[in-house]
Design an enzyme around this catalytic site. Structure first.
Site, PDB file in Angstrom:
ATOM      1  N   ASP A  56       0.825  -1.206   0.000  1.00 47.34           N
ATOM      2  CA  ASP A  56       0.000   0.000   0.000  1.00 47.34           C
ATOM      3  C   ASP A  56       0.866   1.265   0.000  1.00 47.34           C
ATOM      4  OD1 ASP A  56      -2.408   1.330  -0.030  1.00 47.34           O
ATOM      5  OD2 ASP A  56      -2.978   0.830   2.020  1.00 47.34           O
TER       6      ASP A  56
ATOM      7  N   HIS B  78      -9.444   8.776   4.034  1.00 47.66           N
ATOM      8  CA  HIS B  78      -9.200   7.594   4.843  1.00 47.66           C
ATOM      9  C   HIS B  78      -9.974   7.693   6.153  1.00 47.66           C
ATOM     10  CE1 HIS B  78      -5.180   6.979   2.596  1.00 47.66           C
ATOM     11  NE2 HIS B  78      -6.007   6.017   2.242  1.00 47.66           N
TER      12      HIS B  78
END
Length: 361
Positions: A108, A225
Protein backbone atom coordinates in the site's frame (compact mmCIF):
# COMPACT_ATOMS: atom_id res chain seq x y z
CA UNK A 1 -17.06 -18.67 -17.77
CA UNK A 2 -15.49 -17.27 -14.61
CA UNK A 3 -12.22 -15.87 -13.32
CA UNK A 4 -10.66 -19.30 -12.84
CA UNK A 5 -11.11 -19.95 -16.56
CA UNK A 6 -8.63 -17.17 -17.33
CA UNK A 7 -6.24 -17.16 -14.34
CA UNK A 8 -5.13 -19.74 -11.77
CA UNK A 9 -5.64 -19.94 -8.02
CA UNK A 10 -2.86 -18.55 -5.84
CA UNK A 11 -0.81 -15.40 -6.27
CA UNK A 12 -1.04 -14.03 -9.82
CA UNK A 13 1.27 -11.54 -11.54
CA UNK A 14 1.77 -9.63 -14.79
CA UNK A 15 -0.56 -10.56 -17.63
CA UNK A 16 -2.75 -12.62 -15.30
CA UNK A 17 -3.46 -9.51 -13.22
CA UNK A 18 -4.31 -7.65 -16.43
CA UNK A 19 -6.69 -10.43 -17.46
CA UNK A 20 -8.36 -10.27 -14.05
CA UNK A 21 -8.79 -6.50 -14.17
CA UNK A 22 -10.08 -6.62 -17.77
CA UNK A 23 -12.58 -9.32 -16.78
CA UNK A 24 -13.69 -7.29 -13.76
CA UNK A 25 -14.35 -4.19 -15.87
CA UNK A 26 -16.19 -6.21 -18.51
CA UNK A 27 -18.40 -7.91 -15.90
CA UNK A 28 -18.89 -4.78 -13.75
CA UNK A 29 -17.27 -5.74 -10.48
CA UNK A 30 -14.21 -4.70 -8.51
CA UNK A 31 -11.98 -6.46 -6.01
CA UNK A 32 -11.51 -5.41 -2.39
CA UNK A 33 -7.92 -4.81 -1.28
CA UNK A 34 -7.76 -5.89 2.35
CA UNK A 35 -5.03 -4.40 4.50
CA UNK A 36 -3.50 -7.17 6.60
CA UNK A 37 -1.17 -6.99 9.59
CA UNK A 38 -0.75 -10.65 10.54
CA UNK A 39 -1.15 -14.21 9.31
CA UNK A 40 -4.49 -14.24 11.15
CA UNK A 41 -5.90 -11.31 9.17
CA UNK A 42 -4.53 -12.76 5.91
CA UNK A 43 -6.22 -16.10 6.62
CA UNK A 44 -9.54 -14.47 7.53
CA UNK A 45 -9.59 -12.55 4.23
CA UNK A 46 -8.68 -15.65 2.22
CA UNK A 47 -11.36 -17.72 3.95
CA UNK A 48 -13.98 -15.09 3.16
CA UNK A 49 -12.96 -15.03 -0.52
CA UNK A 50 -12.95 -18.83 -0.74
CA UNK A 51 -16.46 -19.17 0.65
CA UNK A 52 -17.83 -16.40 -1.61
CA UNK A 53 -15.92 -17.74 -4.62
CA UNK A 54 -14.09 -14.51 -5.43
CA UNK A 55 -10.64 -13.19 -6.31
CA UNK A 56 -8.96 -11.08 -3.64
CA UNK A 57 -6.29 -8.42 -3.19
CA UNK A 58 -4.18 -8.69 -0.04
CA UNK A 59 -2.04 -5.69 0.76
CA UNK A 60 0.47 -4.60 3.39
CA UNK A 61 0.96 -1.02 4.49
CA UNK A 62 4.30 0.23 5.75
CA UNK A 63 3.22 0.11 9.39
CA UNK A 64 1.30 -3.12 8.93
CA UNK A 65 4.37 -4.74 7.44
CA UNK A 66 6.55 -3.59 10.34
CA UNK A 67 4.00 -5.10 12.74
CA UNK A 68 4.08 -8.35 10.75
CA UNK A 69 7.83 -8.54 11.32
CA UNK A 70 7.32 -7.89 15.04
CA UNK A 71 7.43 -4.75 17.13
CA UNK A 72 10.72 -5.95 18.58
CA UNK A 73 12.47 -5.44 15.23
CA UNK A 74 14.10 -2.04 14.74
CA UNK A 75 12.62 -0.21 11.75
CA UNK A 76 15.73 1.88 11.10
CA UNK A 77 16.08 2.34 7.33
CA UNK A 78 12.69 0.61 6.95
CA UNK A 79 14.19 -2.79 7.74
CA UNK A 80 11.23 -4.05 9.78
CA UNK A 81 8.77 -2.93 7.09
CA UNK A 82 10.86 -4.62 4.38
CA UNK A 83 11.16 -7.84 6.39
CA UNK A 84 7.49 -7.87 7.32
CA UNK A 85 6.35 -7.30 3.74
CA UNK A 86 8.53 -10.12 2.48
CA UNK A 87 7.44 -12.46 5.29
CA UNK A 88 3.81 -11.65 4.58
CA UNK A 89 4.31 -12.21 0.86
CA UNK A 90 5.81 -15.65 1.41
CA UNK A 91 2.98 -16.55 3.78
CA UNK A 92 0.37 -15.53 1.20
CA UNK A 93 2.21 -17.44 -1.53
CA UNK A 94 2.36 -20.55 0.67
CA UNK A 95 -1.34 -20.69 1.56
CA UNK A 96 -3.33 -18.79 -1.11
CA UNK A 97 -3.48 -21.61 -3.64
CA UNK A 98 -4.90 -23.92 -0.98
CA UNK A 99 -7.86 -21.58 -0.55
CA UNK A 100 -8.52 -21.95 -4.29
CA UNK A 101 -8.76 -18.24 -5.11
CA UNK A 102 -6.64 -15.91 -7.29
CA UNK A 103 -4.80 -13.35 -5.16
CA UNK A 104 -3.17 -10.07 -6.13
CA UNK A 105 -0.35 -9.46 -3.63
CA UNK A 106 0.15 -5.73 -3.13
CA UNK A 107 1.92 -3.14 -0.98
CA UNK A 108 0.00 0.00 0.00
CA UNK A 109 0.86 3.73 0.14
CA UNK A 110 4.58 4.47 -0.18
CA UNK A 111 5.24 8.17 0.33
CA UNK A 112 8.56 9.82 -0.51
CA UNK A 113 10.04 9.28 2.96
CA UNK A 114 9.18 5.58 2.72
CA UNK A 115 10.90 4.93 -0.63
CA UNK A 116 13.65 2.80 1.02
CA UNK A 117 10.82 0.40 1.91
CA UNK A 118 9.78 0.16 -1.74
CA UNK A 119 13.42 -0.24 -2.79
CA UNK A 120 13.79 -3.18 -0.40
CA UNK A 121 10.68 -4.90 -1.71
CA UNK A 122 11.77 -4.35 -5.31
CA UNK A 123 15.12 -5.95 -4.52
CA UNK A 124 13.21 -8.98 -3.20
CA UNK A 125 11.05 -8.96 -6.36
CA UNK A 126 14.15 -8.94 -8.58
CA UNK A 127 15.75 -11.80 -6.67
CA UNK A 128 12.53 -13.83 -6.85
CA UNK A 129 12.13 -13.02 -10.55
CA UNK A 130 15.65 -14.24 -11.27
CA UNK A 131 14.80 -17.61 -9.76
CA UNK A 132 11.12 -18.04 -10.65
CA UNK A 133 10.48 -15.84 -13.70
CA UNK A 134 7.97 -13.65 -11.86
CA UNK A 135 8.22 -11.07 -9.05
CA UNK A 136 7.50 -11.92 -5.42
CA UNK A 137 4.66 -9.38 -5.29
CA UNK A 138 1.99 -8.77 -7.90
CA UNK A 139 2.11 -5.00 -7.49
CA UNK A 140 3.23 -2.05 -5.39
CA UNK A 141 1.90 1.41 -4.76
CA UNK A 142 3.98 4.56 -4.94
CA UNK A 143 2.26 7.59 -3.47
CA UNK A 144 3.98 10.90 -4.20
CA UNK A 145 0.69 12.76 -4.33
CA UNK A 146 1.89 15.26 -1.72
CA UNK A 147 4.77 16.25 -4.01
CA UNK A 148 4.50 18.65 -6.97
CA UNK A 149 2.74 16.95 -9.86
CA UNK A 150 5.79 17.01 -12.16
CA UNK A 151 7.95 15.42 -9.48
CA UNK A 152 5.30 12.83 -8.70
CA UNK A 153 5.06 11.72 -12.33
CA UNK A 154 8.82 11.83 -12.96
CA UNK A 155 9.75 9.62 -9.99
CA UNK A 156 6.81 7.30 -10.56
CA UNK A 157 7.97 6.80 -14.15
CA UNK A 158 11.49 5.93 -12.95
CA UNK A 159 10.13 3.27 -10.62
CA UNK A 160 7.78 1.94 -13.29
CA UNK A 161 10.73 1.48 -15.64
CA UNK A 162 12.28 -0.73 -12.96
CA UNK A 163 9.03 -2.70 -12.49
CA UNK A 164 8.13 -3.21 -16.14
CA UNK A 165 10.74 -5.86 -17.10
CA UNK A 166 9.22 -8.10 -14.39
CA UNK A 167 5.64 -7.24 -15.47
CA UNK A 168 5.26 -5.95 -11.93
CA UNK A 169 2.23 -3.68 -11.54
CA UNK A 170 2.60 -0.19 -10.12
CA UNK A 171 -0.26 1.80 -8.63
CA UNK A 172 0.20 5.54 -8.30
CA UNK A 173 -1.82 8.36 -6.78
CA UNK A 174 -2.52 11.72 -8.40
CA UNK A 175 -4.47 14.10 -6.19
CA UNK A 176 -4.68 13.47 -2.46
CA UNK A 177 -6.69 11.06 -0.33
CA UNK A 178 -7.67 13.04 2.77
CA UNK A 179 -7.67 11.98 6.39
CA UNK A 180 -4.99 9.94 8.14
CA UNK A 181 -3.96 6.31 7.83
CA UNK A 182 -0.93 4.47 9.09
CA UNK A 183 1.22 7.56 9.48
CA UNK A 184 0.22 9.18 6.17
CA UNK A 185 -1.59 12.33 7.31
CA UNK A 186 -3.48 14.55 4.86
CA UNK A 187 -6.05 15.89 7.32
CA UNK A 188 -5.05 19.49 6.59
CA UNK A 189 -4.91 19.12 2.80
CA UNK A 190 -6.54 21.76 0.61
CA UNK A 191 -10.01 20.46 -0.35
CA UNK A 192 -9.32 21.20 -4.03
CA UNK A 193 -6.52 18.63 -3.92
CA UNK A 194 -9.11 15.95 -3.11
CA UNK A 195 -10.46 16.13 -6.69
CA UNK A 196 -8.04 15.26 -9.50
CA UNK A 197 -8.47 17.06 -12.86
CA UNK A 198 -8.70 14.83 -15.93
CA UNK A 199 -5.76 16.67 -17.46
CA UNK A 200 -3.52 15.41 -14.62
CA UNK A 201 -4.73 11.85 -15.08
CA UNK A 202 -3.91 12.07 -18.78
CA UNK A 203 -0.39 13.30 -18.01
CA UNK A 204 0.14 10.16 -15.95
CA UNK A 205 -1.20 8.02 -18.79
CA UNK A 206 1.09 9.73 -21.29
CA UNK A 207 4.13 9.12 -19.10
CA UNK A 208 3.47 5.47 -18.20
CA UNK A 209 1.57 3.88 -21.09
CA UNK A 210 4.53 3.85 -23.53
CA UNK A 211 6.48 1.74 -20.99
CA UNK A 212 3.95 -1.03 -20.25
CA UNK A 213 0.22 -1.50 -19.54
CA UNK A 214 0.80 -2.74 -15.98
CA UNK A 215 -0.23 0.34 -14.01
CA UNK A 216 -3.28 1.65 -12.19
CA UNK A 217 -4.22 5.14 -11.04
CA UNK A 218 -5.75 6.26 -7.77
CA UNK A 219 -7.29 9.53 -8.92
CA UNK A 220 -8.83 11.48 -6.06
CA UNK A 221 -12.57 12.14 -6.18
CA UNK A 222 -13.07 13.37 -2.61
CA UNK A 223 -11.75 10.23 -0.93
CA UNK A 224 -10.83 10.30 2.74
CA UNK A 225 -9.20 7.59 4.84
CA UNK A 226 -11.17 6.53 7.90
CA UNK A 227 -14.87 6.71 8.74
CA UNK A 228 -16.62 10.04 9.24
CA UNK A 229 -20.14 11.27 9.95
CA UNK A 230 -22.41 11.56 6.88
CA UNK A 231 -21.91 14.87 5.08
CA UNK A 232 -18.32 15.35 6.14
CA UNK A 233 -17.00 13.60 3.04
CA UNK A 234 -18.28 14.54 -0.44
CA UNK A 235 -17.42 11.88 -2.98
CA UNK A 236 -17.81 12.61 -6.70
CA UNK A 237 -17.37 9.23 -8.41
CA UNK A 238 -18.79 10.69 -11.63
CA UNK A 239 -15.37 12.31 -12.11
CA UNK A 240 -13.97 8.87 -12.86
CA UNK A 241 -16.08 8.60 -15.99
CA UNK A 242 -14.79 12.01 -17.07
CA UNK A 243 -11.22 10.72 -16.69
CA UNK A 244 -12.00 7.69 -18.85
CA UNK A 245 -13.62 9.85 -21.53
CA UNK A 246 -10.80 12.38 -21.51
CA UNK A 247 -8.08 9.77 -21.96
CA UNK A 248 -10.12 7.87 -24.55
CA UNK A 249 -10.57 11.05 -26.59
CA UNK A 250 -7.07 12.50 -26.35
CA UNK A 251 -5.26 9.18 -26.78
CA UNK A 252 -7.65 8.26 -29.62
CA UNK A 253 -8.59 4.92 -28.09
CA UNK A 254 -11.65 2.71 -28.65
CA UNK A 255 -11.61 1.02 -25.24
CA UNK A 256 -14.45 1.97 -22.91
CA UNK A 257 -12.02 1.84 -20.01
CA UNK A 258 -8.52 2.95 -21.02
CA UNK A 259 -7.67 3.31 -17.32
CA UNK A 260 -7.50 0.86 -14.43
CA UNK A 261 -8.77 3.02 -11.58
CA UNK A 262 -8.47 2.53 -7.82
CA UNK A 263 -10.85 3.64 -5.06
CA UNK A 264 -9.05 4.70 -1.88
CA UNK A 265 -10.79 5.44 1.42
CA UNK A 266 -13.51 2.87 0.73
CA UNK A 267 -14.49 2.36 4.38
CA UNK A 268 -17.72 4.16 5.25
CA UNK A 269 -18.69 4.82 1.61
CA UNK A 270 -22.31 4.29 0.59
CA UNK A 271 -23.26 1.35 -1.58
CA UNK A 272 -24.42 3.77 -4.29
CA UNK A 273 -21.06 5.58 -4.33
CA UNK A 274 -19.25 2.27 -4.60
CA UNK A 275 -21.51 1.01 -7.38
CA UNK A 276 -21.06 4.24 -9.36
CA UNK A 277 -17.27 4.05 -9.03
CA UNK A 278 -17.25 0.44 -10.24
CA UNK A 279 -19.40 1.35 -13.24
CA UNK A 280 -16.71 3.84 -14.26
CA UNK A 281 -13.85 1.34 -14.37
CA UNK A 282 -12.65 1.01 -10.78
CA UNK A 283 -11.05 -2.43 -10.38
CA UNK A 284 -9.75 -2.17 -6.80
CA UNK A 285 -11.13 -0.65 -3.60
CA UNK A 286 -9.08 -0.38 -0.44
CA UNK A 287 -10.70 -1.58 2.79
CA UNK A 288 -8.87 -1.13 6.08
CA UNK A 289 -10.68 0.89 8.75
CA UNK A 290 -13.85 -1.23 8.65
CA UNK A 291 -12.02 -4.56 8.74
CA UNK A 292 -9.88 -3.36 11.65
CA UNK A 293 -13.02 -2.56 13.64
CA UNK A 294 -14.66 -5.82 12.60
CA UNK A 295 -11.68 -7.85 13.85
CA UNK A 296 -11.78 -6.00 17.17
CA UNK A 297 -15.53 -6.58 17.52
CA UNK A 298 -15.16 -10.36 17.55
CA UNK A 299 -12.42 -10.31 20.16
CA UNK A 300 -14.16 -7.63 22.24
CA UNK A 301 -17.49 -9.46 22.32
CA UNK A 302 -15.83 -12.75 23.29
CA UNK A 303 -13.94 -11.10 26.16
CA UNK A 304 -17.03 -9.31 27.44
CA UNK A 305 -19.13 -12.48 27.25
CA UNK A 306 -16.55 -14.57 29.12
CA UNK A 307 -14.97 -11.96 31.39
CA UNK A 308 -15.66 -14.04 34.51
CA UNK A 309 -13.46 -16.79 33.08
CA UNK A 310 -10.74 -14.56 31.64
CA UNK A 311 -9.64 -12.86 34.85
CA UNK A 312 -7.96 -16.01 36.18
CA UNK A 313 -6.57 -19.25 34.81
CA UNK A 314 -8.86 -21.25 37.10
CA UNK A 315 -12.37 -20.47 38.25
CA UNK A 316 -15.55 -18.98 36.85
CA UNK A 317 -16.30 -15.93 39.01
CA UNK A 318 -19.97 -16.11 38.10
CA UNK A 319 -20.08 -19.40 40.05
CA UNK A 320 -18.36 -17.98 43.11
CA UNK A 321 -14.81 -17.59 44.42
CA UNK A 322 -14.43 -21.30 45.20
CA UNK A 323 -15.07 -22.52 41.66
CA UNK A 324 -12.09 -24.46 40.30
CA UNK A 325 -13.12 -24.92 36.67
CA UNK A 326 -10.07 -24.57 34.38
CA UNK A 327 -10.32 -21.74 31.84
CA UNK A 328 -7.62 -22.72 29.36
CA UNK A 329 -10.02 -23.22 26.46
CA UNK A 330 -11.20 -19.63 26.94
CA UNK A 331 -7.85 -17.83 27.13
CA UNK A 332 -6.15 -19.97 24.47
CA UNK A 333 -5.33 -17.43 21.71
CA UNK A 334 -6.63 -19.87 19.12
CA UNK A 335 -10.09 -19.28 20.59
CA UNK A 336 -10.39 -15.51 21.04
CA UNK A 337 -8.32 -14.71 17.94
CA UNK A 338 -10.61 -16.95 15.92
CA UNK A 339 -13.56 -14.83 17.01
CA UNK A 340 -11.81 -11.78 15.52
CA UNK A 341 -11.26 -13.69 12.29
CA UNK A 342 -14.95 -14.60 12.08
CA UNK A 343 -16.17 -11.00 12.33
CA UNK A 344 -13.50 -9.76 9.91
CA UNK A 345 -14.56 -12.58 7.55
CA UNK A 346 -18.09 -11.15 7.50
CA UNK A 347 -16.84 -7.61 6.76
CA UNK A 348 -14.68 -8.82 3.86
CA UNK A 349 -17.72 -10.58 2.42
CA UNK A 350 -19.74 -7.38 2.80
CA UNK A 351 -17.08 -5.52 0.80
CA UNK A 352 -17.24 -8.19 -1.90
CA UNK A 353 -21.02 -7.84 -2.07
CA UNK A 354 -20.82 -4.04 -2.32
CA UNK A 355 -18.37 -4.40 -5.23
CA UNK A 356 -20.44 -7.00 -7.11
CA UNK A 357 -17.69 -9.54 -6.52
CA UNK A 358 -19.66 -12.63 -5.51
CA UNK A 359 -19.50 -16.01 -7.25
CA UNK A 360 -17.15 -14.55 -9.85
CA UNK A 361 -14.81 -17.55 -9.97
Amino acid sequence: MGVLDIVSAGVITGDSVKKLFDYAQEHKFAIPAINCTSSSTVNAALEAARDQKTPLIIQFSNGGAAFYAGKGVDNKNQQASILGSIAGAYHVRAVAKHYGVPVVLHSDHCARELLPWLDGMLAADEAYFKEHGEPLFSSHMIDLSADPKEENIRITKEYFERCAPMKLWLEMEIGITGGEEDGVNNESADKDMLYTPSEDVYEVYQALSPIAPYFSIAAAFGNVHGVYKPGNVVLRPELLEQHQQYVRKHAELDSKFPLYLVFHGGSGSTKEEISTAVSHGVVKMNVDTDTQFAYLAGVRDFVLEHKDRLLHQVGDLSKGENDETPNKKYYDPRNWIRHGEKTMYKRVQEANSDLGNVNTL
